[in-house]
Enzyme design. Sequence first.
Site, PDB file in Angstrom:
ATOM      1  N   THR A 192     -25.370 -42.072  19.005  1.00 42.35           N
ATOM      2  CA  THR A 192     -23.592 -41.307  19.288  1.00 42.35           C
ATOM      3  C   THR A 192     -23.624 -40.626  20.574  1.00 42.35           C
ATOM      4  OG1 THR A 192     -23.606 -41.005  17.134  1.00 42.35           O
ATOM      5  CG2 THR A 192     -21.524 -40.151  18.173  1.00 42.35           C
ATOM      6  N   CYS A 193     -24.673 -40.171  20.857  1.00 44.83           N
ATOM      7  CA  CYS A 193     -24.307 -39.442  22.750  1.00 44.83           C
ATOM      8  C   CYS A 193     -24.624 -40.828  23.822  1.00 44.83           C
ATOM      9  CB  CYS A 193     -25.609 -38.773  22.906  1.00 44.83           C
ATOM     10  SG  CYS A 193     -25.763 -37.766  21.682  1.00 44.83           S
ATOM     11  N   SER A 194     -24.941 -42.142  23.412  1.00 46.86           N
ATOM     12  CA  SER A 194     -25.444 -43.102  24.243  1.00 46.86           C
ATOM     13  C   SER A 194     -24.237 -43.850  24.285  1.00 46.86           C
ATOM     14  CB  SER A 194     -27.043 -43.057  24.096  1.00 46.86           C
ATOM     15  OG  SER A 194     -27.354 -42.430  24.318  1.00 46.86           O
ATOM     16  N   THR A 221     -29.920 -40.109  22.755  1.00 48.04           N
ATOM     17  CA  THR A 221     -29.577 -39.930  21.229  1.00 48.04           C
ATOM     18  C   THR A 221     -28.487 -41.137  20.223  1.00 48.04           C
ATOM     19  OG1 THR A 221     -28.329 -38.525  20.520  1.00 48.04           O
ATOM     20  CG2 THR A 221     -30.604 -37.972  20.876  1.00 48.04           C
ATOM     21  N   LEU A 230     -20.493 -40.056  25.828  1.00 49.72           N
ATOM     22  CA  LEU A 230     -21.148 -40.526  27.353  1.00 49.72           C
ATOM     23  C   LEU A 230     -19.658 -41.621  27.824  1.00 49.72           C
ATOM     24  CD1 LEU A 230     -21.979 -39.037  30.270  1.00 49.72           C
ATOM     25  CD2 LEU A 230     -23.988 -40.193  29.586  1.00 49.72           C
TER      26      LEU A 230
END
EC number: 1.11.1.27
Length: 157
Positions: free
Chosen positions: A47-49, A45, A53
């Site tokens: 923001t996560c990517s 997703t 992370l």
Amino acid sequence: MISLNANMPDGQLQELKDGDMVTHKTSELFANKKVVMFAVPGAFTPTCSETHLPGYVVLADELKAKGVDAIVCVAVNDAFVMSSWGKAQNAENIMMLADGDGSYTKALGLEMDTAAFGGLRSQRYAMVIDNGVVTTLNVEQPQKFEVSNAESILKAL
């Protein structure tokens, strides 16, 4: 919701490692170690990517220099997705652990219902766990990314 100075609940998280499914008991994962664990609503997703992370990938050596034994990323996804996402993000220094049915996320009290977007997912958070005890707990407000980033955790160590 889990709180500061609380013991981490018992549970299991899965990891696809060298083509084999490995089940980690959290009691063993956190025993006699300092662990940074962060969770994301979903692998791949935005923001996560793009930031969450990658920040931990970039600062992994600095976190470990501060005495961190392991950095763990958790999502309510399956282990195959977590493994693929870790490879896509060059996250060799991060344990990419799956909470496939969300049971561990529920045990922490950090679940959220995203309805049609994805159903049960984890809230975005980061914590420091020292020998099974929560010593830092940074839970994001909905739609925010301000306190669970790697920089915030590095400052807390």
